[in-house]
Design a protein around this motif. Structure first.
Motif, PDB file in Angstrom:
ATOM      1  N   ASP A   1       0.835  -1.197   0.000  1.00  0.00           N
ATOM      2  CA  ASP A   1       0.000   0.000   0.000  1.00  0.00           C
ATOM      3  C   ASP A   1       0.875   1.255   0.000  1.00  0.00           C
ATOM      4  O   ASP A   1       1.709   1.450   0.885  1.00  0.00           O
ATOM      5  CB  ASP A   1      -0.899  -0.014   1.234  1.00  0.00           C
ATOM      6  N   VAL A   2       0.681   2.097  -1.008  1.00  0.00           N
ATOM      7  CA  VAL A   2       1.470   3.334  -1.105  1.00  0.00           C
ATOM      8  C   VAL A   2       0.635   4.562  -0.741  1.00  0.00           C
ATOM      9  O   VAL A   2       1.088   5.702  -0.927  1.00  0.00           O
ATOM     10  CB  VAL A   2       2.066   3.511  -2.518  1.00  0.00           C
ATOM     11  N   THR A   3      -0.549   4.353  -0.242  1.00  0.00           N
ATOM     12  CA  THR A   3      -1.449   5.469   0.055  1.00  0.00           C
ATOM     13  C   THR A   3      -0.777   6.490   0.966  1.00  0.00           C
ATOM     14  O   THR A   3      -0.277   6.151   2.040  1.00  0.00           O
ATOM     15  CB  THR A   3      -2.737   4.959   0.724  1.00  0.00           C
ATOM     16  N   GLY A   4      -0.773   7.729   0.513  1.00  0.00           N
ATOM     17  CA  GLY A   4      -0.239   8.828   1.309  1.00  0.00           C
ATOM     18  C   GLY A   4       1.272   8.911   1.368  1.00  0.00           C
ATOM     19  O   GLY A   4       1.818   9.769   2.061  1.00  0.00           O
ATOM     20  N   ARG A   5       1.963   8.061   0.620  1.00  0.00           N
ATOM     21  CA  ARG A   5       3.410   8.011   0.705  1.00  0.00           C
ATOM     22  C   ARG A   5       4.058   8.743  -0.472  1.00  0.00           C
ATOM     23  O   ARG A   5       3.451   8.925  -1.539  1.00  0.00           O
ATOM     24  CB  ARG A   5       3.908   6.565   0.753  1.00  0.00           C
ATOM     25  N   SER A   6       5.308   9.148  -0.276  1.00  0.00           N
ATOM     26  CA  SER A   6       6.084   9.768  -1.346  1.00  0.00           C
ATOM     27  C   SER A   6       6.943   8.709  -2.011  1.00  0.00           C
ATOM     28  O   SER A   6       7.428   7.776  -1.362  1.00  0.00           O
ATOM     29  CB  SER A   6       6.972  10.888  -0.795  1.00  0.00           C
ATOM     30  N   LEU A   7       7.123   8.848  -3.328  1.00  0.00           N
ATOM     31  CA  LEU A   7       7.852   7.839  -4.088  1.00  0.00           C
ATOM     32  C   LEU A   7       8.763   8.514  -5.104  1.00  0.00           C
ATOM     33  O   LEU A   7       8.325   9.405  -5.847  1.00  0.00           O
ATOM     34  CB  LEU A   7       6.885   6.892  -4.785  1.00  0.00           C
ATOM     35  N   LEU A   8      10.006   8.100  -5.142  1.00  0.00           N
ATOM     36  CA  LEU A   8      10.987   8.563  -6.128  1.00  0.00           C
ATOM     37  C   LEU A   8      11.302   7.416  -7.070  1.00  0.00           C
ATOM     38  O   LEU A   8      11.668   6.322  -6.629  1.00  0.00           O
ATOM     39  CB  LEU A   8      12.267   9.023  -5.422  1.00  0.00           C
ATOM     40  N   HIS A   9      11.172   7.670  -8.367  1.00  0.00           N
ATOM     41  CA  HIS A   9      11.478   6.661  -9.380  1.00  0.00           C
ATOM     42  C   HIS A   9      12.757   7.069 -10.097  1.00  0.00           C
ATOM     43  O   HIS A   9      12.775   8.049 -10.846  1.00  0.00           O
ATOM     44  CB  HIS A   9      10.315   6.540 -10.369  1.00  0.00           C
ATOM     45  N   LEU A  10      13.826   6.335  -9.864  1.00  0.00           N
ATOM     46  CA  LEU A  10      15.104   6.592 -10.522  1.00  0.00           C
ATOM     47  C   LEU A  10      15.138   5.913 -11.885  1.00  0.00           C
ATOM     48  O   LEU A  10      14.729   4.772 -12.031  1.00  0.00           O
ATOM     49  CB  LEU A  10      16.255   6.084  -9.656  1.00  0.00           C
TER      50      LEU A  10
ATOM     51  N   THR B   1       0.644   7.007  -8.560  1.00  0.00           N
ATOM     52  CA  THR B   1      -0.351   7.971  -8.072  1.00  0.00           C
ATOM     53  C   THR B   1      -1.751   7.374  -8.164  1.00  0.00           C
ATOM     54  O   THR B   1      -2.601   7.639  -7.311  1.00  0.00           O
ATOM     55  CB  THR B   1      -0.306   9.287  -8.866  1.00  0.00           C
ATOM     56  N   ARG B   2      -1.987   6.563  -9.176  1.00  0.00           N
ATOM     57  CA  ARG B   2      -3.292   5.904  -9.304  1.00  0.00           C
ATOM     58  C   ARG B   2      -3.521   4.894  -8.188  1.00  0.00           C
ATOM     59  O   ARG B   2      -4.670   4.549  -7.894  1.00  0.00           O
ATOM     60  CB  ARG B   2      -3.394   5.219 -10.667  1.00  0.00           C
TER      61      ARG B   2
ATOM     62  N   ALA C   1       0.965   9.878  -2.546  1.00  0.00           N
ATOM     63  CA  ALA C   1       0.658  11.293  -2.366  1.00  0.00           C
ATOM     64  C   ALA C   1       1.470  12.161  -3.303  1.00  0.00           C
ATOM     65  O   ALA C   1       0.998  13.198  -3.773  1.00  0.00           O
ATOM     66  CB  ALA C   1       0.920  11.695  -0.912  1.00  0.00           C
ATOM     67  N   ARG C   2       2.707  11.757  -3.564  1.00  0.00           N
ATOM     68  CA  ARG C   2       3.599  12.534  -4.419  1.00  0.00           C
ATOM     69  C   ARG C   2       4.609  11.591  -5.055  1.00  0.00           C
ATOM     70  O   ARG C   2       5.184  10.743  -4.376  1.00  0.00           O
ATOM     71  CB  ARG C   2       4.320  13.604  -3.616  1.00  0.00           C
ATOM     72  N   VAL C   3       4.808  11.738  -6.361  1.00  0.00           N
ATOM     73  CA  VAL C   3       5.834  10.959  -7.050  1.00  0.00           C
ATOM     74  C   VAL C   3       6.793  11.910  -7.748  1.00  0.00           C
ATOM     75  O   VAL C   3       6.398  12.988  -8.218  1.00  0.00           O
ATOM     76  CB  VAL C   3       5.231   9.970  -8.074  1.00  0.00           C
TER      77      VAL C   3
END
Length: 275
Positions: free
Chosen positions: A52-61, A73-74, A78-80
């Motif tokens: 579950d990524v709900t509400g989390r920030s994610l960085l894609h390298l 995001t879908r 919260a932020r990518v």
């Protein structure tokens, strides 16, 4: 093959990718229209393992055109933030984000070399650092990559990597049944091949690329040395493209025929940073 790293390795790779972005953007492999309409390119094992990524920030390298990035995001991120060294790829990702109604506060994209990520991305750390799918082969220094990626993992967060298994690189390209290359070869591999995996067109000019093979032990050791805790290393008998001519497409993946013994074609890894 080359026993030394060409001095222009990064420039050659960037020119190759820059030229191929327009082909990828109109081709069926990435299917941008389908993505805009709601298609989800994330793999089922990735969704299960990341959780579950709900509400989390994610960085894609090394995000390429940002389809995977934006898909998170879908699923509730919260932020990518996506980072790639190809400016045309980042431009395409920004356009896709705009098409989905996502502003920079929800989905931001940065043009930078992955080794410079810590200075290039807008935030000092992220809950999830996500990467893979043919990313590591473009990097000569896995220790430097691991140190950079780990530095961006927030306390309580984790790095998730889903990558093609290096075993596939030592097998013959036709049947995938014979060992024809050295698994432990660390030399730069220089290729000059027109076209791209994501388009039928072979009318390309910048065809020279430089790649490296990284055994799984090297990847795990580099990440463990950063202080991240390896949570799991999983191997998968599926691929995302037709790596060998004998592959069949089943259940949305490319695989060996059902009557053949299975080998790992991809692997995934999760490494966390304690609070």
């Amino acid at each position: 093959m080359s026993s030394t790293t060409p001095t222009d390795w990064n420039d050659a790779n960037r020119a190759m990718w820059d030229e191929r972005v327009p082909l990828h953007a109109v081709g069926a492999f990435y299917d941008l229209d389908g993505f805009r309409a709601g298609a989800d390119p994330l793999r089922d094992f990735e969704l299960a393992e990341v959780g579950d990524v709900t509400g989390r920030s994610l960085l894609h390298l090394q995000c390429h055109m940002g389809l995977d990035t934006l898909s998170w995001t879908r699923h509730g991120a919260a932020r990518v933030v996506g980072l790639d060294f190809s400016a045309p790829a980042v431009d395409t990702a920004r356009s896709l984000a705009a098409d989905l109604g996502l502003g920079p506060d929800r989905a931001a994209f940065v043009t930078a070399d992955v080794y410079d990520a810590a200075d290039a991305v807008p935030d000092p750390s992220y809950d999830i650092v996500y990467t893979g799918g043919g990313a590591l082969c473009w990097l000569p220094d896995l220790t430097r990559w691991a140190e950079t990626a780990a530095s961006l993992v927030a306390p309580g967060g984790f790095l998730y990597l889903a990558e093609f298994h290096p075993l596939t690189e030592v097998l013959d390209d036709e049947t995938g049944s014979r060992v024809v290359r050295d698994y432990f070869d660390r030399d730069a591999q220089v290729y000059d091949i027109p076209g791209t995996y994501a388009s039928d067109s072979t009318d390309t000019v910048n065809n020279r690329s430089v790649e490296w093979q990284h055994p799984i032990g090297e990847v795990v050791t580099a990440l463990a040395a950063t202080g991240l805790r390896i949570e799991f290393l999983h191997e998968h008998d599926v691929s995302l493209f037709r790596r060998f001519e004998t592959f069949e497409e089943r259940d949305g993946y490319h695989r060996f025929p059902a009557d053949r013994p299975r080998i790992p074609l991809m692997y995934s890894l999760k490494a966390s940073r304690p609070y």
